[in-house]
Enzyme design. Sequence first.
Site, PDB file in Angstrom:
ATOM      1  N   ASP A   1       4.871  44.837 -30.670  1.00 61.31           N
ATOM      2  CA  ASP A   1       5.400  44.018 -31.487  1.00 61.31           C
ATOM      3  C   ASP A   1       4.310  42.655 -32.312  1.00 61.31           C
ATOM      4  OD1 ASP A   1       7.047  42.197 -33.070  1.00 61.31           O
ATOM      5  OD2 ASP A   1       8.731  42.567 -31.554  1.00 61.31           O
TER       6      ASP A   1
ATOM      7  N   CYS B   1      11.100  50.371 -36.629  1.00 63.42           N
ATOM      8  CA  CYS B   1      10.535  49.434 -35.227  1.00 63.42           C
ATOM      9  C   CYS B   1      11.831  48.330 -34.931  1.00 63.42           C
ATOM     10  CB  CYS B   1       9.477  48.491 -35.761  1.00 63.42           C
ATOM     11  SG  CYS B   1       9.447  48.098 -37.360  1.00 63.42           S
TER      12      CYS B   1
ATOM     13  N   ASN C   1      11.770  46.071 -39.182  1.00 68.24           N
ATOM     14  CA  ASN C   1      11.842  47.239 -40.095  1.00 68.24           C
ATOM     15  C   ASN C   1      10.843  46.088 -41.223  1.00 68.24           C
ATOM     16  OD1 ASN C   1      13.126  48.771 -43.139  1.00 68.24           O
ATOM     17  ND2 ASN C   1      11.637  49.065 -41.745  1.00 68.24           N
TER      18      ASN C   1
ATOM     19  N   SER D   1       6.687  49.055 -38.663  1.00 67.59           N
ATOM     20  CA  SER D   1       8.306  50.319 -39.802  1.00 67.59           C
ATOM     21  C   SER D   1       7.136  49.929 -40.710  1.00 67.59           C
ATOM     22  CB  SER D   1       8.706  50.472 -38.763  1.00 67.59           C
ATOM     23  OG  SER D   1       9.594  49.444 -39.472  1.00 67.59           O
TER      24      SER D   1
HETATM   25  C1  WE7 Z   1      11.892  39.810 -33.595  1.00 67.97           C
HETATM   26  C2  WE7 Z   1      10.881  40.514 -33.550  1.00 67.97           C
HETATM   27  C3  WE7 Z   1      10.341  41.498 -35.020  1.00 67.97           C
HETATM   28  C4  WE7 Z   1      10.831  40.083 -31.926  1.00 67.97           C
HETATM   29  N1  WE7 Z   1      10.745  41.155 -36.555  1.00 67.97           N
HETATM   30  N2  WE7 Z   1      12.756  39.640 -34.912  1.00 67.97           N
HETATM   31 CL1  WE7 Z   1      14.672  36.242 -34.000  1.00 67.97          CL
HETATM   32  C5  WE7 Z   1      15.140  37.866 -33.472  1.00 67.97           C
HETATM   33  C6  WE7 Z   1      16.411  38.064 -33.151  1.00 67.97           C
HETATM   34  C7  WE7 Z   1      17.311  39.104 -33.417  1.00 67.97           C
HETATM   35  C8  WE7 Z   1      16.515  40.435 -33.248  1.00 67.97           C
HETATM   36  C9  WE7 Z   1      15.238  40.203 -34.273  1.00 67.97           C
HETATM   37 CL2  WE7 Z   1      14.950  41.758 -34.928  1.00 67.97          CL
HETATM   38  C10 WE7 Z   1      14.493  38.920 -33.983  1.00 67.97           C
HETATM   39  C11 WE7 Z   1      13.362  38.817 -34.848  1.00 67.97           C
HETATM   40  C12 WE7 Z   1      12.270  40.397 -35.881  1.00 67.97           C
HETATM   41  N3  WE7 Z   1       9.642  41.919 -34.884  1.00 67.97           N
HETATM   42  N4  WE7 Z   1      11.031  41.277 -32.233  1.00 67.97           N
HETATM   43  N5  WE7 Z   1      12.552  39.831 -32.565  1.00 67.97           N
HETATM   44  C13 WE7 Z   1      11.704  39.692 -30.298  1.00 67.97           C
HETATM   45  C14 WE7 Z   1      10.521  40.720 -29.863  1.00 67.97           C
HETATM   46  C15 WE7 Z   1      10.422  40.387 -28.137  1.00 67.97           C
HETATM   47  C16 WE7 Z   1      11.627  39.897 -27.967  1.00 67.97           C
HETATM   48  C17 WE7 Z   1      12.702  39.603 -28.363  1.00 67.97           C
HETATM   49  C18 WE7 Z   1      12.307  39.754 -29.649  1.00 67.97           C
HETATM   50  C19 WE7 Z   1      13.619  39.277 -30.770  1.00 67.97           C
END
Ligand code: WE7
Length: 157
Positions: free
Chosen positions: A127, A11, A14, A18
């Site tokens: 998500d 995902c 992670n 996932s």
């Molecule tokens: C997520 C996420 C998820 C979104 N787990 N994050 Cl604050 C941010 C910024 C860049 C990468 C990540 Cl992974 C994250 C934190 C962690 N499942 N889903 N962000 C998400 C959902 C919808 C639209 C935009 C984002 C970044």
Amino acid sequence: MAEKKKVLMICLGNICRSPIAEAVFANIVKEKGLQDKWEVDSAALIGYHTGKSPDSRAIKTLKEKGITDYVHKARPIKKDDFNEYDWIFGMDEDNIDELERKKPSGSKAEVELLGKYDPQGDVIIRDPYYDDGSAGFHKAYEQCDRSVRAFLEKQKN
Ligand code: WE7
């Protein structure tokens, strides 16, 4: 004994979906006594959360379902994964688009939506990261459980 089949759950970060998919897969494999046939791991499309444990709501959801022994640290997917794993499962269409973009041409892994196997047809594992409570995590768990059971049934033949 033939080599183990290898499955990688993917995902975005992670830390939510996932890890749940990985823990569910490992739990069902253990329940069915198939540990010598299947291996599973999970990874991220981005390195943002590398080294972190799953989201507390994911861990809580697994505990509530009786999976108390799951430990994981987030890691990004790497090029070699596409040749080491037999299946790489994404949770939604964005995951699949990104996996297809990263996949080196001619590599072994089959890239698929995990929810493609859901007998209830709930194909997209949404998500739940920005949700308030744990409902999205519980729903993701149930979707993973149904899909993994159906996937393993299909591979029996
Ligand atoms: C997520 C996420 C998820 C979104 N787990 N994050 Cl604050 C941010 C910024 C860049 C990468 C990540 Cl992974 C994250 C934190 C962690 N499942 N889903 N962000 C998400 C959902 C919808 C639209 C935009 C984002 C970044």
